[in-house]
Write a protein that holds these residues in place. Structure first.
Motif, PDB file in Angstrom:
ATOM      1  N   ILE A 364       1.022  -1.217  -0.127  1.00 40.62           N
ATOM      2  CA  ILE A 364      -0.081  -0.016   0.033  1.00 40.62           C
ATOM      3  C   ILE A 364       0.854   1.248  -0.030  1.00 40.62           C
ATOM      4  CG2 ILE A 364      -1.929   1.164   0.897  1.00 40.62           C
ATOM      5  CD1 ILE A 364      -2.706  -1.391   2.598  1.00 40.62           C
ATOM      6  N   ALA A 365       1.092   1.904  -1.225  1.00 39.58           N
ATOM      7  CA  ALA A 365       1.915   2.942  -1.211  1.00 39.58           C
ATOM      8  C   ALA A 365       1.579   3.626  -2.522  1.00 39.58           C
ATOM      9  CB  ALA A 365       3.305   2.649  -1.119  1.00 39.58           C
ATOM     10  N   ASP A 366       1.728   5.003  -2.853  1.00 36.51           N
ATOM     11  CA  ASP A 366       1.609   5.709  -4.143  1.00 36.51           C
ATOM     12  C   ASP A 366       3.082   5.812  -4.483  1.00 36.51           C
ATOM     13  OD1 ASP A 366      -0.972   6.509  -3.609  1.00 36.51           O
ATOM     14  OD2 ASP A 366      -0.519   8.236  -2.686  1.00 36.51           O
ATOM     15  N   THR A 367       3.279   5.829  -5.985  1.00 40.65           N
ATOM     16  CA  THR A 367       4.557   5.585  -6.731  1.00 40.65           C
ATOM     17  C   THR A 367       4.342   6.103  -8.058  1.00 40.65           C
ATOM     18  OG1 THR A 367       6.165   4.025  -7.199  1.00 40.65           O
ATOM     19  CG2 THR A 367       4.095   3.459  -7.885  1.00 40.65           C
ATOM     20  N   HIS A 368       5.204   6.302  -8.761  1.00 39.44           N
ATOM     21  CA  HIS A 368       5.385   6.974 -10.013  1.00 39.44           C
ATOM     22  C   HIS A 368       6.350   6.370 -10.786  1.00 39.44           C
ATOM     23  CE1 HIS A 368       7.885   9.539  -7.333  1.00 39.44           C
ATOM     24  NE2 HIS A 368       8.686   9.495  -8.336  1.00 39.44           N
ATOM     25  N   PRO A 369       6.315   6.637 -12.203  1.00 42.21           N
ATOM     26  CA  PRO A 369       7.492   6.225 -13.000  1.00 42.21           C
ATOM     27  C   PRO A 369       8.777   6.965 -12.716  1.00 42.21           C
ATOM     28  CG  PRO A 369       5.605   6.662 -14.449  1.00 42.21           C
ATOM     29  CD  PRO A 369       5.158   7.190 -12.861  1.00 42.21           C
ATOM     30  N   LEU A 370       9.934   6.307 -12.666  1.00 39.86           N
ATOM     31  CA  LEU A 370      11.032   6.987 -12.268  1.00 39.86           C
ATOM     32  C   LEU A 370      11.985   7.848 -13.446  1.00 39.86           C
ATOM     33  CD1 LEU A 370      12.375   3.633 -10.332  1.00 39.86           C
ATOM     34  CD2 LEU A 370      10.944   5.996  -9.422  1.00 39.86           C
ATOM     35  N   ASP A 371      11.063   8.337 -14.142  1.00 41.07           N
ATOM     36  CA  ASP A 371      11.964   9.414 -15.230  1.00 41.07           C
ATOM     37  C   ASP A 371      12.349  10.451 -14.626  1.00 41.07           C
ATOM     38  OD1 ASP A 371      10.665   7.727 -17.212  1.00 41.07           O
ATOM     39  OD2 ASP A 371       9.026   8.970 -17.041  1.00 41.07           O
ATOM     40  N   PRO A 372      13.615  10.980 -14.945  1.00 43.11           N
ATOM     41  CA  PRO A 372      14.266  12.048 -14.144  1.00 43.11           C
ATOM     42  C   PRO A 372      13.399  13.425 -14.421  1.00 43.11           C
ATOM     43  CG  PRO A 372      15.496  11.630 -16.273  1.00 43.11           C
ATOM     44  CD  PRO A 372      14.451  10.505 -16.083  1.00 43.11           C
ATOM     45  N   PRO A 373      13.574  14.188 -13.375  1.00 45.08           N
ATOM     46  CA  PRO A 373      12.875  15.575 -13.778  1.00 45.08           C
ATOM     47  C   PRO A 373      13.480  16.281 -14.590  1.00 45.08           C
ATOM     48  CG  PRO A 373      13.883  15.728 -11.555  1.00 45.08           C
ATOM     49  CD  PRO A 373      14.155  14.213 -12.047  1.00 45.08           C
ATOM     50  N   LYS A 374      12.804  17.113 -15.150  1.00 48.56           N
ATOM     51  CA  LYS A 374      13.121  18.334 -16.239  1.00 48.56           C
ATOM     52  C   LYS A 374      14.455  19.061 -15.774  1.00 48.56           C
ATOM     53  CE  LYS A 374      11.839  21.910 -19.336  1.00 48.56           C
ATOM     54  NZ  LYS A 374      10.566  22.859 -19.505  1.00 48.56           N
ATOM     55  N   GLN A 375      14.512  19.498 -14.588  1.00 51.31           N
ATOM     56  CA  GLN A 375      15.785  20.394 -14.097  1.00 51.31           C
ATOM     57  C   GLN A 375      17.018  19.858 -13.990  1.00 51.31           C
ATOM     58  OE1 GLN A 375      12.794  19.690 -12.294  1.00 51.31           O
ATOM     59  NE2 GLN A 375      13.450  19.161  -9.977  1.00 51.31           N
ATOM     60  N   LEU A 376      17.005  18.471 -14.060  1.00 50.87           N
ATOM     61  CA  LEU A 376      18.255  17.640 -14.218  1.00 50.87           C
ATOM     62  C   LEU A 376      18.755  17.723 -15.590  1.00 50.87           C
ATOM     63  CD1 LEU A 376      18.023  14.379 -12.019  1.00 50.87           C
ATOM     64  CD2 LEU A 376      18.806  16.802 -11.454  1.00 50.87           C
ATOM     65  N   SER A 377      17.997  18.222 -16.537  1.00 48.72           N
ATOM     66  CA  SER A 377      18.790  18.136 -18.080  1.00 48.72           C
ATOM     67  C   SER A 377      19.922  19.076 -18.153  1.00 48.72           C
ATOM     68  CB  SER A 377      17.578  18.740 -19.004  1.00 48.72           C
ATOM     69  OG  SER A 377      16.880  19.861 -18.715  1.00 48.72           O
ATOM     70  N   GLU A 378      20.032  19.940 -17.147  1.00 52.85           N
ATOM     71  CA  GLU A 378      21.140  20.941 -17.175  1.00 52.85           C
ATOM     72  C   GLU A 378      22.301  20.165 -16.651  1.00 52.85           C
ATOM     73  OE1 GLU A 378      20.283  24.653 -15.087  1.00 52.85           O
ATOM     74  OE2 GLU A 378      18.246  24.657 -15.897  1.00 52.85           O
ATOM     75  N   TYR A 379      22.247  19.171 -16.177  1.00 51.83           N
ATOM     76  CA  TYR A 379      23.335  18.530 -15.465  1.00 51.83           C
ATOM     77  C   TYR A 379      23.444  17.086 -15.971  1.00 51.83           C
ATOM     78  CZ  TYR A 379      22.376  22.356 -12.006  1.00 51.83           C
ATOM     79  OH  TYR A 379      22.161  23.584 -11.496  1.00 51.83           O
TER      80      TYR A 379
END
Length: 551
Positions: A364-379
């Motif tokens: 029992i937990a909420d989850t989500h796909p593990l795609d990197p967030p947009k702000q990491l595109s700079e690094y």
């Protein structure tokens, strides 16, 4: 407006249905506005003489001018709004939407926000505002305090009036703008809006200071309960406090609900607190809302996580209710005197042991796909780190079941990534924790055990979607799921005092692969014991006792 290259589809049946819906939307919106912004509900809403109502190519209601030009130059307003607002991220309670040209933009923005968040829409053109009220039914959002309008030529005066009439509504900290080729109309609204917000903030700061001076100590017959109303899976300490029945212990309760946009401002808490003898909250300390309540006023925090701020930043009469005995040592290390700490665990789970449970393991937990967030595109190096951790925990989620911070630090050092510009919280909250959850669930599935997944996001995870049995939207639902299970799976091995430990059913822990597998098999055969309580349950009586205890 711009002329579309293909003709606007018109039929008498479609236009009649569209016109009827437009009138119904207007009536619903005006009825709702009559209770929140009455001056707008009675305003003359003149529409362009050459305007007609029509269903757009994406099925949403819209308008046309002269029978050939789409309103706002778009034949798919709902689809376009989803594209233009795809990166929208409002972190505060209220977002200020600049220059909405179509109601679909506001509809999409509201749908992307949490129910505890609101939109304040600045619409300088009177005709655009009139069309907005016809095109979408916003009545529920308006009634819930989730949508406000500063409309027409005098929008600045109306903007300030909204906050004057609704002191519990926080001022926005972020602007929302759809992605448009020409952003100048929206950009021109920023400076005057910021001037209004600054003026409102200054006035409210003065009011808070005045309230602080008005408070006088009482005899703890009335408590200000700071507790949200929105259900958060495994984060329901605030809701639990509201169900304690503190009133039966002889204490009046004045509740402040920060999940309602109209009662989420610091001024709302200050105004409520000055009318009470003490403040009671879950996992929220005086330091979190510094300068809002008098320093001498008792602030009691029910602590259900390991976060405990230093006592030196607390008031002299502040108290702690701790849900787990291990928190006592942590509190004392932070300078809290032992007599200011009282043990109070999670309340007893309202479930009965089933006569014939279905024997599954409940994750029992909420989850989500593990795609990197947009702000990491700079690094680029951080993107490499993200992929490394995601792949590693998919293979072995037990690598991070100890100190997650230390685990992250070791992987960051491996790639020689320094601390500047590195957001550890994002990596932990959006990657490590959900990756562990998914990895632990996959481990049980691969072992051939009867696993059922409950919560958001599991239907989007490869290899686990078929085991998903729906989202969880209430504490009662959690109880029903657990009643029918052989055991619940503890996905937070690093956290003491987690509410899953007090559900009154067996709990499978995940400190190591062998331990999890052994306990899971024992649970399925009915041989796993229910965890013993390590703290008496919190109650209205124990809260009242602590509030009345002398400093």
């Amino acid at each position: 407006m711009q002329t579309v290259s293909n003709s606007v589809p018109m039929s008498s049946v479609a236009t009649d249905a569209a016109a009827d819906l437009a009138v119904a939307n207007l009536v619903a919106n005006c009825n709702a506005l009559a209770k929140t912004q009455s001056q707008l509900a009675t305003r003359s809403l003149a529409l362009p003489a050459n305007l007609g109502w029509l269903f757009a190519r994406d099925g949403s209601l819209t308008a046309v001018l002269d029978g050939e030009r789409w309103w706002a130059g778009c034949s798919v307003p709902r689809a376009a709004a989803r594209f233009m607002l795809r990166t929208m991220d409002v972190r505060g309670t209220v977002g200020c939407f600049l220059h909405a040209s179509h109601a679909a933009q506001l509809r999409v923005a509201l749908d992307r926000l949490h129910s505890r968040q609101a939109i304040l829409a600045i619409v300088p053109e009177a005709e655009t505002f009139a069309v907005l009220l016809h095109v979408e039914d916003f009545s529920r959002d308006i009634a819930a305090g989730r949508l406000w309008f500063a409309a027409g030529a005098a929008w600045e005066e109306e903007l300030e009036a909204i906050f004057d009439r609704n002191p519990g509504l926080p001022t926005p900290v972020e602007f929302v703008r759809p992605i448009l080729a020409d952003s100048s109309p929206a950009d021109q609204l920023i400076e005057p809006a910021q001037t209004v917000f600054a003026r409102v903030s200054s006035t409210r700061t003065g009011r808070v200071q005045s309230l602080l001076s008005e408070w006088r100590p009482g005899h703890t017959r009335r408590v200000c309960l700071l507790a949200g109303s929105e259900f958060r899976l495994w984060d329901s300490a605030g809701l639990a406090l509201t169900e304690l029945g503190i009133e039966t212990a002889g204490i009046d309760v004045y509740r402040v609900d920060p999940d309602r946009p109209t009662s989420a401002s610091p001024l709302a808490l200050a105004d409520a607190a000055v009318q009470c003898d003490a403040v009671l909250a879950a996992n929220c300390f005086r330091q979190d809302l510094a300068g809002i309540t008098p320093n001498e006023q008792p602030w009691v925090t029910w602590v259900t996580t390991s976060r405990i701020p230093p006592a030196q930043d607390a008031g002299p009469n502040d108290r702690l209710l701790i849900s787990d005995p291990s928190f006592r040592a942590a509190a004392i290390r932070q300078g809290w005197d032992d007599h200011r700490i009282q043990l109070a665990g999670w309340p007893d789970a309202p479930i009965q042991a089933p006569a014939n449970g279905e024997g599954y393991l409940a994750v029992i937990a909420d989850t989500h796909p593990l795609d990197p967030p947009k702000q990491l595109s700079e690094y680029s190096s951080q993107l490499v780190l993200w992929d490394l951790i995601r792949d590693e925990l998919a293979r072995d989620p037990f690598l991070a079941t100890g100190d997650m911070g230390q685990y992250l630090k070791s992987r960051r050092s491996r790639l020689q990534i320094g601390e500047p510009g590195f957001d550890a919280a994002t990596f932990i909250d959006r990657l490590i924790v959900p990756a562990m959850h998914q990895g632990l669930a996959s481990f049980l599935v691969r072992a051939g055990l009867p696993v059922r997944l409950f919560g958001q996001g599991w239907d989007q995870i490869d290899g686990l979607a078929e085991h998903h049995r729906g989202i969880v939207s209430s504490r009662a639902e959690v109880g029903r799921i657990i009643e029918q299970s052989a055991a619940a799976v503890h996905l937070w091995p690093w956290q003491s005092g987690h509410p899953i430990e007090s559900i009154g059913r067996p709990v499978v822990r995940a400190r190591s692969a062998n331990e999890q597998l052994r306990e899971a098999r024992a649970a399925c055969s009915g041989k796993l014991a229910i965890p013993a309580r390590n703290a008496p349950p919190i109650s209205g009586e124990c809260v009242a006792h602590l509030l009345k205890r002398p400093a």
